[in-house]
Design an enzyme around this catalytic site. Structure first.
Site, mmCIF file in Angstrom:
data_model
loop_
_atom_site.group_PDB
_atom_site.id
_atom_site.type_symbol
_atom_site.label_atom_id
_atom_site.label_comp_id
_atom_site.label_asym_id
_atom_site.label_seq_id
_atom_site.Cartn_x
_atom_site.Cartn_y
_atom_site.Cartn_z
ATOM 1 N N CYS A 42 0.844 -1.209 -0.047
ATOM 2 C CA CYS A 42 0.202 0.170 0.152
ATOM 3 C C CYS A 42 0.761 1.218 -0.127
ATOM 4 O O CYS A 42 0.350 2.215 -1.054
ATOM 5 C CB CYS A 42 -0.896 0.068 0.957
ATOM 6 S SG CYS A 42 -0.134 -0.411 3.245
ATOM 7 N N HIS A 92 -2.128 1.225 6.971
ATOM 8 C CA HIS A 92 -2.877 1.306 5.960
ATOM 9 C C HIS A 92 -3.439 2.962 5.391
ATOM 10 O O HIS A 92 -3.594 2.870 6.036
ATOM 11 C CB HIS A 92 -3.777 0.357 5.195
ATOM 12 C CG HIS A 92 -4.344 -0.093 3.869
ATOM 13 N ND1 HIS A 92 -3.510 -0.899 3.408
ATOM 14 C CD2 HIS A 92 -5.685 0.149 3.222
ATOM 15 C CE1 HIS A 92 -4.314 -0.686 1.861
ATOM 16 N NE2 HIS A 92 -5.183 0.102 2.464
ATOM 17 N N HIS A 104 -6.056 2.414 -3.600
ATOM 18 C CA HIS A 104 -5.381 2.044 -2.846
ATOM 19 C C HIS A 104 -4.847 0.331 -3.132
ATOM 20 O O HIS A 104 -5.332 -0.184 -3.786
ATOM 21 C CB HIS A 104 -5.619 1.152 -0.956
ATOM 22 C CG HIS A 104 -6.728 0.543 -1.066
ATOM 23 N ND1 HIS A 104 -7.754 -0.316 0.285
ATOM 24 C CD2 HIS A 104 -8.273 0.794 -1.572
ATOM 25 C CE1 HIS A 104 -8.370 -1.345 -0.271
ATOM 26 N NE2 HIS A 104 -8.585 -0.550 -0.914
#
Length: 156
Positions: A42, A92, A104
């Site tokens: 990510c 994240h 993402h």
């Protein structure tokens, strides 16, 4: 055109630009520590996507990216902002597009577009950061024209 209208137009252009680039990333598999199109995590995805589309250099890790820009409220999100999520200490990050959506690198789906308000992401939302500097009055840069300078003044 008022400053508010100009900002709305700039945000719409930025969203369109970010969405235009999305198809070349969608489906790239997730790989922890990965930094290439063969597999990317990510934070590496966000770093590359932001550099390609906004000309802004970000640190490599989510732990460092969380300090970039300025903190903003969830109700202030605009295209190009970073959105962060946390679950059991795992962080994240993604890039906000508009209309509640962000792009993402998902550990289960690879690079994808999700909705901040969906169950999982809504429950684990942590914070947001605005990394695009506010333009001076009367000076509204277009997407891809924003370049961050490092502490030495060199373009990043």
């Amino acid at each position: 055109m008022s400053r508010l209208e100009a900002l709305a137009a700039r945000t719409a252009r930025l969203d369109a630009s970010l969405r235009e680039d999305a198809p070349r990333w969608i489906g790239i598999p997730y790989r922890w520590g990965g930094t290439t199109r063969r597999g990317i995590d990510c934070s590496a995805f966000v770093r590359q996507y932001v550099r390609d589309n906004l000309g802004i250099a970000l640190p490599r890790t989510t732990a460092d990216q969380r300090y970039e820009g300025i903190a903003i409220g969830r109700d202030e999100l605009r295209a190009g902002d970073l959105v962060f999520f946390r679950r059991r200490g795992v962080r994240h990050v993604g890039v906000y597009l508009s209309d509640g959506e962000f792009i993402h690198a998902s550990s289960s789906r690879g690079v994808t577009i999700s909705t901040v308000e969906s169950g999982y992401w809504d429950r684990h939302y942590w914070m947001s950061r605005r990394i695009i500097p506010a333009p001076p009055a009367g000076d509204l840069p277009t997407p891809r024209s924003i370049v961050r300078r490092d502490s030495t003044g060199a373009r990043g």
